[in-house]
Scaffold this motif. Structure first.
Motif, PDB file in Angstrom:
ATOM      1  N   ARG A 409       0.829  -1.211   0.000  1.00  0.00           N
ATOM      2  CA  ARG A 409       0.000   0.000   0.000  1.00  0.00           C
ATOM      3  C   ARG A 409       0.860   1.256   0.000  1.00  0.00           C
ATOM      4  O   ARG A 409       0.570   2.234  -0.707  1.00  0.00           O
ATOM      5  CB  ARG A 409      -0.918  -0.005   1.232  1.00  0.00           C
ATOM      6  CG  ARG A 409      -2.028  -1.042   1.187  1.00  0.00           C
ATOM      7  CD  ARG A 409      -3.026  -0.807   2.307  1.00  0.00           C
ATOM      8  NE  ARG A 409      -4.096  -1.788   2.289  1.00  0.00           N
ATOM      9  CZ  ARG A 409      -4.144  -2.885   3.057  1.00  0.00           C
ATOM     10  NH1 ARG A 409      -3.150  -3.106   3.924  1.00  0.00           N
ATOM     11  NH2 ARG A 409      -5.136  -3.725   2.968  1.00  0.00           N
ATOM     12  N   GLU A 410       1.900   1.256   0.823  1.00  0.00           N
ATOM     13  CA  GLU A 410       2.785   2.417   0.905  1.00  0.00           C
ATOM     14  C   GLU A 410       3.478   2.682  -0.432  1.00  0.00           C
ATOM     15  O   GLU A 410       3.558   3.835  -0.892  1.00  0.00           O
ATOM     16  CB  GLU A 410       3.832   2.194   2.001  1.00  0.00           C
ATOM     17  CG  GLU A 410       4.793   3.362   2.186  1.00  0.00           C
ATOM     18  CD  GLU A 410       5.821   3.077   3.255  1.00  0.00           C
ATOM     19  OE1 GLU A 410       6.853   3.778   3.279  1.00  0.00           O
ATOM     20  OE2 GLU A 410       5.608   2.146   4.065  1.00  0.00           O
ATOM     21  N   THR A 411       3.952   1.620  -1.101  1.00  0.00           N
ATOM     22  CA  THR A 411       4.645   1.779  -2.382  1.00  0.00           C
ATOM     23  C   THR A 411       3.683   2.242  -3.465  1.00  0.00           C
ATOM     24  O   THR A 411       4.022   3.097  -4.300  1.00  0.00           O
ATOM     25  CB  THR A 411       5.320   0.454  -2.790  1.00  0.00           C
ATOM     26  OG1 THR A 411       6.105  -0.030  -1.707  1.00  0.00           O
ATOM     27  CG2 THR A 411       6.220   0.658  -3.995  1.00  0.00           C
ATOM     28  N   LEU A 412       2.472   1.699  -3.493  1.00  0.00           N
ATOM     29  CA  LEU A 412       1.456   2.162  -4.436  1.00  0.00           C
ATOM     30  C   LEU A 412       1.153   3.639  -4.228  1.00  0.00           C
ATOM     31  O   LEU A 412       1.026   4.418  -5.190  1.00  0.00           O
ATOM     32  CB  LEU A 412       0.180   1.336  -4.276  1.00  0.00           C
ATOM     33  CG  LEU A 412       0.121  -0.012  -5.005  1.00  0.00           C
ATOM     34  CD1 LEU A 412      -1.058  -0.833  -4.514  1.00  0.00           C
ATOM     35  CD2 LEU A 412       0.029   0.199  -6.519  1.00  0.00           C
ATOM     36  N   SER A 413       1.029   4.036  -2.973  1.00  0.00           N
ATOM     37  CA  SER A 413       0.732   5.436  -2.676  1.00  0.00           C
ATOM     38  C   SER A 413       1.860   6.343  -3.134  1.00  0.00           C
ATOM     39  O   SER A 413       1.625   7.411  -3.707  1.00  0.00           O
ATOM     40  CB  SER A 413       0.498   5.597  -1.172  1.00  0.00           C
ATOM     41  OG  SER A 413       0.231   6.945  -0.842  1.00  0.00           O
ATOM     42  N   GLN A 414       3.117   5.924  -2.907  1.00  0.00           N
ATOM     43  CA  GLN A 414       4.263   6.737  -3.312  1.00  0.00           C
ATOM     44  C   GLN A 414       4.348   6.894  -4.821  1.00  0.00           C
ATOM     45  O   GLN A 414       4.859   7.911  -5.320  1.00  0.00           O
ATOM     46  CB  GLN A 414       5.556   6.104  -2.780  1.00  0.00           C
ATOM     47  CG  GLN A 414       5.715   6.178  -1.273  1.00  0.00           C
ATOM     48  CD  GLN A 414       6.897   5.377  -0.770  1.00  0.00           C
ATOM     49  OE1 GLN A 414       7.507   4.610  -1.533  1.00  0.00           O
ATOM     50  NE2 GLN A 414       7.214   5.525   0.511  1.00  0.00           N
ATOM     51  N   ASN A 415       3.832   5.897  -5.556  1.00  0.00           N
ATOM     52  CA  ASN A 415       3.910   5.928  -7.021  1.00  0.00           C
ATOM     53  C   ASN A 415       2.565   6.257  -7.664  1.00  0.00           C
ATOM     54  O   ASN A 415       2.368   5.974  -8.853  1.00  0.00           O
ATOM     55  CB  ASN A 415       4.429   4.586  -7.533  1.00  0.00           C
ATOM     56  CG  ASN A 415       5.887   4.348  -7.183  1.00  0.00           C
ATOM     57  OD1 ASN A 415       6.786   4.939  -7.772  1.00  0.00           O
ATOM     58  ND2 ASN A 415       6.113   3.488  -6.192  1.00  0.00           N
ATOM     59  N   ASN A 416       1.663   6.851  -6.878  1.00  0.00           N
ATOM     60  CA  ASN A 416       0.345   7.256  -7.384  1.00  0.00           C
ATOM     61  C   ASN A 416      -0.394   6.113  -8.078  1.00  0.00           C
ATOM     62  O   ASN A 416      -1.109   6.310  -9.067  1.00  0.00           O
ATOM     63  CB  ASN A 416       0.483   8.443  -8.351  1.00  0.00           C
ATOM     64  CG  ASN A 416       0.982   9.692  -7.665  1.00  0.00           C
ATOM     65  OD1 ASN A 416       0.535  10.009  -6.563  1.00  0.00           O
ATOM     66  ND2 ASN A 416       1.920  10.378  -8.291  1.00  0.00           N
TER      67      ASN A 416
END
Length: 458
Positions: A409-416
């Motif tokens: 989730r954190e990585t998805l959020s960082q990469n929009n």
């Protein structure tokens, strides 16, 4: 493990409310269910001893607004938010604002029960800390004979009864149990309080000087005696003489002490003058002087002369319920002395207090509190950070799964929400990525920005 802690459960979905209430009740919690946040808030007071579990999406007042109101009433009251995937950013913000945890729907029942159980334990510690602080503030700074167990209640009652009777007292107890405190209270609670309280440790003085210390001497009584000296016994006249570790008193001095107790008079070294003394004697021993095997060369007649009233102080391991209160008192005193903040009683400190045998009794506990205030026990008492992503109560595979989901989730959020960049950052194959999304119930579109679509599709 069952838990009878109270829980306020709020959800406008009546079926889900009923099912969740049943789940928590089967785990042993006492659940009050509400279909609206306003109803729950009207029934909630600042002294609520449990946990608030609330859905986020609700009409009129949502879970985040409810949390804000609860925080205003008591910032330490744990609030757990249940959220759909679309509400995760809102839940994360609530966590940053101080909510205890959030749980994404649909959730495993064990996940909810474990979170509520940890929150209930935290609430119990918070309320216990508050209670101990109040009790410590009410305790007199010069009266550390603290305890609420029946043994300590009886001891204080007995002290009140005999304090003003002038009877000699024998106090027994292990090292560090507070024998001098008892002797001091007998003095302060009596009409002798205006006189001197004179303490002498019979085991700390060499036999060559203890006689002079007790009885005093005149000039020239022995080599080096250039001035008159008033002995401890005479100095305690009109007051109280406390003889600690009396079992260590040399036999030759025991004979003279017996006469002092019988005649209430003293003859200093170097003179034949007999001086009357008006004193009460409180003697303390680490051993049972009534047992010949433990008494050794202590005179039996002196023991019976002292044994008019015997007070026994129980060791800490026999009154464990008093330990948190005593610790709070000593920690407060140490914080004032060292000009430090009063430490909170964490679960690890509480566990140490209850599991340790405290062979040094009250003295050892006092030193432990001082070290904790100074930060010298921090490493030994370190606890894991209490966040939604750290759950020491779950098995290792479950903890790894939980960490993996949060990392995705954190990585998805960082990469929009961009799949290609997220896959590259995570270093996993595309198929593995989508398998993990499905297993963890992660909806990629929730993180997508203006450039967040995966143009090649799934």
């Amino acid at each position: 493990m069952n838990d009878s802690s109270p829980v306020f459960l709020i959800d406008d979905d009546k079926d889900l409310l009923k099912a969740t209430k049943q789940t928590l009740e089967l785990a042993g919690f006492v659940v009050s269910a509400f279909s609206s946040a306003s109803d729950a808030l009207s029934a909630l007071d600042a002294d609520f001893a449990g946990v608030v579990v609330s859905d986020i999406r609700m009409p009129q007042m949502d879970g985040q607004q409810l949390f804000s109101h609860v925080k205003d009433r008591d910032a330490d009251m744990p609030v757990i938010l249940m959220t759909g995937h679309g509400d995760i950013p809102m839940a994360v913000q609530a966590i940053q604002d101080g909510a205890y945890d959030f749980i994404a729907k649909p959730f495993a029942t064990d996940r909810l029960v474990q979170s509520v159980r940890r929150a209930a334990e935290k609430r119990r510690l918070v309320l216990e800390n508050r209670s101990l602080r109040r009790a410590a503030e009410q305790a007199q700074d010069d009266l550390p004979l603290i305890g609420q167990t029946p043994a300590m209640e009886r001891l204080r009652h007995t002290l009140r009864q005999i304090a003003d009777t002038d009877v000699d007292v024998l106090v027994t107890g292990e090292t560090g149990s507070g024998k001098e405190v008892v002797a001091s209270l007998l003095h302060r609670w009596s009409r002798r309080a205006k006189g001197n309280f004179v303490a002498l440790n019979c085991g700390a003085l060499p036999e060559t000087i203890i006689e002079s210390e007790l009885f005093g001497h005149e000039p020239g009584a022995f080599t080096g005696a250039q001035k008159k000296r008033i002995g401890r016994i005479e100095h305690a006249s009109a007051g109280t003489l406390f003889l600690d570790e009396i079992e260590s008193m040399p036999p030759s001095i025991q004979v003279q002490m017996l006469r002092v107790l019988e005649m209430r008079e003293v003859t200093p070294l170097g003179t034949n003058e007999v001086r009357p003394v008006d004193l009460r004697v409180v003697a303390a021993a680490k051993v049972d002087l009534g047992d010949p095997a433990q008494r050794g060369d202590f005179r039996e007649d002196l023991y019976y002369r002292l044994n008019v009233v015997t007070l026994s102080i129980p060791p800490l391991r026999e009154r464990r319920a008093d330990i948190p209160l005593l610790f709070s008192y000593f920690a407060k005193r140490a914080a004032s002395r060292f000009k430090r903040e009063m430490p909170e009683m964490s679960s690890s400190v509480h566990r140490h207090l209850q599991q340790h045998d405290w062979p040094g009794n009250v003295r050892e506990l006092s030193h432990f509190a001082e070290r904790l205030v100074l930060g010298l026990e921090t490493a030994a008492m370190q606890e894991p950070r209490d966040t939604p992503s750290s759950d020491g109560t779950l098995p290792l595979p479950a903890r790894i799964e939980r960490y993996e989901a949060e990392l995705i989730r954190e990585t998805l959020s960082q990469n929009n929400g961009d799949v290609r960049r997220t896959i590259e950052a995570l270093g996993i194959p595309r198929k593995t990525f989508y398998d993990k999304l499905q297993r963890h119930g992660i909806v990629r579109g929730e993180f997508a920005g203006s450039e967040g679509s995966d143009r090649r599709g799934a």
